[in-house]
Write a protein that holds these residues in place. Structure first.
Motif, PDB file in Angstrom:
ATOM      1  N   PRO A   1     -34.591 -53.083  83.174  1.00  0.00           N
ATOM      2  CA  PRO A   1     -34.886 -54.486  82.848  1.00  0.00           C
ATOM      3  C   PRO A   1     -35.372 -54.703  81.420  1.00  0.00           C
ATOM      4  O   PRO A   1     -35.086 -55.743  80.812  1.00  0.00           O
ATOM      5  N   VAL A   2     -36.120 -53.751  80.858  1.00  0.00           N
ATOM      6  CA  VAL A   2     -36.586 -53.899  79.474  1.00  0.00           C
ATOM      7  C   VAL A   2     -35.406 -53.804  78.509  1.00  0.00           C
ATOM      8  O   VAL A   2     -35.279 -54.596  77.569  1.00  0.00           O
ATOM      9  N   ALA A   3     -34.512 -52.843  78.746  1.00  0.00           N
ATOM     10  CA  ALA A   3     -33.318 -52.718  77.908  1.00  0.00           C
ATOM     11  C   ALA A   3     -32.420 -53.944  78.056  1.00  0.00           C
ATOM     12  O   ALA A   3     -31.807 -54.403  77.082  1.00  0.00           O
ATOM     13  N   CYS A   4     -32.331 -54.495  79.264  1.00  0.00           N
ATOM     14  CA  CYS A   4     -31.530 -55.704  79.476  1.00  0.00           C
ATOM     15  C   CYS A   4     -32.095 -56.884  78.697  1.00  0.00           C
ATOM     16  O   CYS A   4     -31.351 -57.667  78.092  1.00  0.00           O
ATOM     17  N   ALA A   5     -33.418 -57.024  78.707  1.00  0.00           N
ATOM     18  CA  ALA A   5     -34.046 -58.096  77.935  1.00  0.00           C
ATOM     19  C   ALA A   5     -33.726 -57.939  76.452  1.00  0.00           C
ATOM     20  O   ALA A   5     -33.429 -58.915  75.750  1.00  0.00           O
ATOM     21  N   ALA A   6     -33.772 -56.701  75.978  1.00  0.00           N
ATOM     22  CA  ALA A   6     -33.434 -56.439  74.577  1.00  0.00           C
ATOM     23  C   ALA A   6     -31.977 -56.784  74.285  1.00  0.00           C
ATOM     24  O   ALA A   6     -31.655 -57.345  73.229  1.00  0.00           O
ATOM     25  N   ALA A   7     -31.083 -56.467  75.211  1.00  0.00           N
ATOM     26  CA  ALA A   7     -29.658 -56.746  75.005  1.00  0.00           C
ATOM     27  C   ALA A   7     -29.387 -58.241  74.908  1.00  0.00           C
ATOM     28  O   ALA A   7     -28.617 -58.695  74.049  1.00  0.00           O
ATOM     29  N   LEU A   8     -30.012 -59.009  75.769  1.00  0.00           N
ATOM     30  CA  LEU A   8     -29.823 -60.465  75.714  1.00  0.00           C
ATOM     31  C   LEU A   8     -30.310 -61.011  74.375  1.00  0.00           C
ATOM     32  O   LEU A   8     -29.681 -61.895  73.782  1.00  0.00           O
ATOM     33  N   ALA A   9     -31.424 -60.472  73.879  1.00  0.00           N
ATOM     34  CA  ALA A   9     -31.954 -60.909  72.587  1.00  0.00           C
ATOM     35  C   ALA A   9     -31.064 -60.445  71.437  1.00  0.00           C
ATOM     36  O   ALA A   9     -30.887 -61.167  70.442  1.00  0.00           O
ATOM     37  N   ALA A  10     -30.495 -59.235  71.556  1.00  0.00           N
ATOM     38  CA  ALA A  10     -29.612 -58.731  70.507  1.00  0.00           C
ATOM     39  C   ALA A  10     -28.347 -59.576  70.398  1.00  0.00           C
ATOM     40  O   ALA A  10     -27.896 -59.920  69.291  1.00  0.00           O
ATOM     41  N   ILE A  11     -27.763 -59.918  71.537  1.00  0.00           N
ATOM     42  CA  ILE A  11     -26.566 -60.771  71.529  1.00  0.00           C
ATOM     43  C   ILE A  11     -26.882 -62.136  70.933  1.00  0.00           C
ATOM     44  O   ILE A  11     -26.113 -62.682  70.127  1.00  0.00           O
ATOM     45  N   ALA A  12     -28.028 -62.701  71.307  1.00  0.00           N
ATOM     46  CA  ALA A  12     -28.439 -63.994  70.749  1.00  0.00           C
ATOM     47  C   ALA A  12     -28.611 -63.899  69.240  1.00  0.00           C
ATOM     48  O   ALA A  12     -28.225 -64.819  68.493  1.00  0.00           O
ATOM     49  N   THR A  13     -29.150 -62.793  68.748  1.00  0.00           N
ATOM     50  CA  THR A  13     -29.351 -62.610  67.306  1.00  0.00           C
ATOM     51  C   THR A  13     -28.016 -62.549  66.579  1.00  0.00           C
ATOM     52  O   THR A  13     -27.840 -63.182  65.530  1.00  0.00           O
ATOM     53  N   ILE A  14     -27.080 -61.798  67.117  1.00  0.00           N
ATOM     54  CA  ILE A  14     -25.751 -61.710  66.490  1.00  0.00           C
ATOM     55  C   ILE A  14     -25.123 -63.082  66.373  1.00  0.00           C
ATOM     56  O   ILE A  14     -24.602 -63.472  65.301  1.00  0.00           O
ATOM     57  N   GLU A  15     -25.180 -63.860  67.447  1.00  0.00           N
ATOM     58  CA  GLU A  15     -24.489 -65.151  67.462  1.00  0.00           C
ATOM     59  C   GLU A  15     -25.238 -66.214  66.656  1.00  0.00           C
ATOM     60  O   GLU A  15     -24.618 -66.976  65.911  1.00  0.00           O
ATOM     61  N   HIS A  16     -26.549 -66.259  66.791  1.00  0.00           N
ATOM     62  CA  HIS A  16     -27.312 -67.326  66.127  1.00  0.00           C
ATOM     63  C   HIS A  16     -27.513 -67.073  64.639  1.00  0.00           C
ATOM     64  O   HIS A  16     -27.657 -68.016  63.860  1.00  0.00           O
ATOM     65  N   ASP A  17     -27.524 -65.794  64.234  1.00  0.00           N
ATOM     66  CA  ASP A  17     -27.779 -65.470  62.831  1.00  0.00           C
ATOM     67  C   ASP A  17     -26.501 -65.201  62.036  1.00  0.00           C
ATOM     68  O   ASP A  17     -26.571 -64.777  60.877  1.00  0.00           O
ATOM     69  N   GLY A  18     -25.359 -65.413  62.632  1.00  0.00           N
ATOM     70  CA  GLY A  18     -24.087 -65.267  61.904  1.00  0.00           C
ATOM     71  C   GLY A  18     -23.815 -63.853  61.435  1.00  0.00           C
ATOM     72  O   GLY A  18     -23.274 -63.640  60.336  1.00  0.00           O
ATOM     73  N   LEU A  19     -24.121 -62.859  62.260  1.00  0.00           N
ATOM     74  CA  LEU A  19     -24.026 -61.481  61.797  1.00  0.00           C
ATOM     75  C   LEU A  19     -22.601 -60.941  61.757  1.00  0.00           C
ATOM     76  O   LEU A  19     -22.337 -59.951  61.071  1.00  0.00           O
ATOM     77  N   ILE A  20     -21.689 -61.581  62.465  1.00  0.00           N
ATOM     78  CA  ILE A  20     -20.282 -61.162  62.338  1.00  0.00           C
ATOM     79  C   ILE A  20     -19.780 -61.477  60.927  1.00  0.00           C
ATOM     80  O   ILE A  20     -19.151 -60.637  60.270  1.00  0.00           O
TER      81      ILE A  20
END
Length: 446
Positions: free
Chosen positions: A325-344
């Protein structure tokens, strides 16, 4: 913004006194088979900097081997992890399941470039994802054989070692390995050009060569899966010629062979797309992910077509810690960071900066045989002047001198002659250019 000052600074020689003391402790506590690229010990990291225990600030062009793609201690990840740890750290999804696992699977199903209904299963490491993808493919097809490629790297567990091409340091002395693993030639444009100029640029021709080997040595009726990195990682960031991957995929579909894309190093914005498969518009049957999926926490996944993913019997997939569950929480935040911060988009910009600077270096240095990659995943293949002969000694020397100057750079390649550059997408242009300038300076004098 990272709390770590974003500038290179050498407070001591590399390694410093505190790192040297830790190395003494390590020598009597840690198994000698566990190696490290650098003799320094990290204290904190963020942005484009890793700070060691002696106060040296190093420019990070490695991202922990493509793990901290969104930057170390990314704020959303830190907040999500702290909140989840306060709630619960583990129950095991196979005992009392929880929403976080489902939410990650939903995000993966949304993001992966596979048409139609999808399913995901979560694990801990890239090797676990690969092995489970093979299990799923064999169960679905009821066939035994798996085809991997020259220069491939897929992990350090037994089946993953069998799938990996390079003997030292990954396989030597650790056999026997899992059976029914076969190897086909990859499209490697820089070295294919030594054989045939057309082969180097015509991906369909290179795929026909691979398919001929598979047909003759294995037989399509025996093949459960073809496993391939869309851009090879440890193999040296080899980008197959255009048309190679689509041609292989067509062959797989025609013969009921599961096409598995190992996107463990290439996934999650690293190449200037969410997944490297998108660059050629292919849709694998299964995709393996790990590394950057959770911003530095251990998590991996297999995502794929629902009919394939659902083939295995209940209880056939899983693991005690898979989808923690801790790694899952991190994954959801990582995906949000990629999309919201324009990292692509940022990955594409980093690729442009690196390629431009390295191309200038190549014009004046004949030891740079090839520059290749996509986005923030760029490699420099070093050769002996006037030839294509690999120069592993030069690669080691450049990496060591860069380390001493405060720049983290990794080597790779089947011949050990490739410098691989994997900066975090949060690195500034200024730090990135400084790091590349130091590599250029080091290369000129090594």
């Amino acid at each position: 913004m990272s709390a770590v000052e974003q500038s290179r600074y050498l407070a001591t020689e590399i390694p410093g006194p505190v790192s040297r003391e830790l190395s003494k402790r390590r020598a009597v506590a840690v198994a000698h088979g566990v190696a490290s690229a650098m003799p320094v010990y990290a204290a904190r990291a963020g942005g484009g900097i890793v700070e060691d225990v002696d106060g040296n600030r190093l420019i990070d062009l490695g991202s922990g081997i493509a793990v901290t793609t969104i930057g170390n201690a990314a704020p959303r990840v830190v907040d999500a992890v702290c909140a989840q740890v306060a709630e619960f750290t583990h129950t095991c999804f196979m005992v009392t399941p929880y929403e976080q696992y489902i939410a990650v699977a939903e995000q993966l199903n949304r993001l992966t470039p596979i048409a139609g209904e999808k399913r995901s299963a979560l694990f801990n490491s890239g090797a676990e994802a690969v092995e489970n993808a093979i299990k799923i493919a064999r169960y679905y097809t009821r066939k035994p054989a798996v085809v991997a490629f020259d220069h491939a790297y897929h992990g350090r567990t037994n089946l993953a070692m069998a799938l990996t091409a390079k003997s030292m340091p990954y396989k030597s002395g650790f056999g026997p390995f899992a059976p029914e693993v076969y190897r086909a030639p990859l499209s490697y444009p820089f070295r294919d050009r030594l054989l045939d100029e057309k082969l180097a640029v015509d991906g369909e021709l290179a795929a026909a060569r691979a398919i001929q080997v598979i047909d003759q040595q294995v037989g399509a009726h025996n093949v459960a899966a073809v496993l391939i990195e869309p851009i090879q990682g440890e193999g040296g960031f080899i980008v197959p010629a255009e048309g190679f991957l689509p041609t292989l995929l067509r062959w797989c579909r025609h013969h009921n062979v599961v096409f598995i894309a190992d996107e463990i190093q290439t996934g999650f914005a690293r190449t200037g797309a969410m997944f490297a498969c998108e660059h050629e518009g292919i849709q694998p049957d299964l995709i393996c992910t790990a590394k950057a999926i959770a911003g530095g926490l251990p998590l991996s996944a297999v995502t794929g077509r629902a009919e394939i993913m659902d083939a295995a019997h209940r209880g056939g997939l899983g693991g005690t810690f898979g989808g923690n569950p801790v790694a899952c929480a991190a994954a959801l935040a990582a995906i949000a960071t990629i999309e919201h911060d324009g990292l692509i988009t940022r990955a594409r910009r980093i690729g442009e900066v690196m390629t431009k600077r390295l191309t200038r270096m190549q014009r004046v240095d004949k030891r740079i045989g090839d520059i290749r990659g996509r986005g923030a995943m760029i490699a420099v293949e070093l050769v002996k002047p006037g030839s294509a002969d690999p120069d592993a000694e030069l690669a080691r020397g450049v990496a060591a001198a860069a380390h001493a100057a405060g720049v983290i750079v990794l080597t790779a390649g089947s011949f050990g002659n490739v410098l691989r550059l994997l900066p975090p997408l949060t690195i500034s242009d200024e730090l990135l250019i400084e790091g590349l300038d130091i590599i250029a300076e080091v290369l000129a004098r090594v």
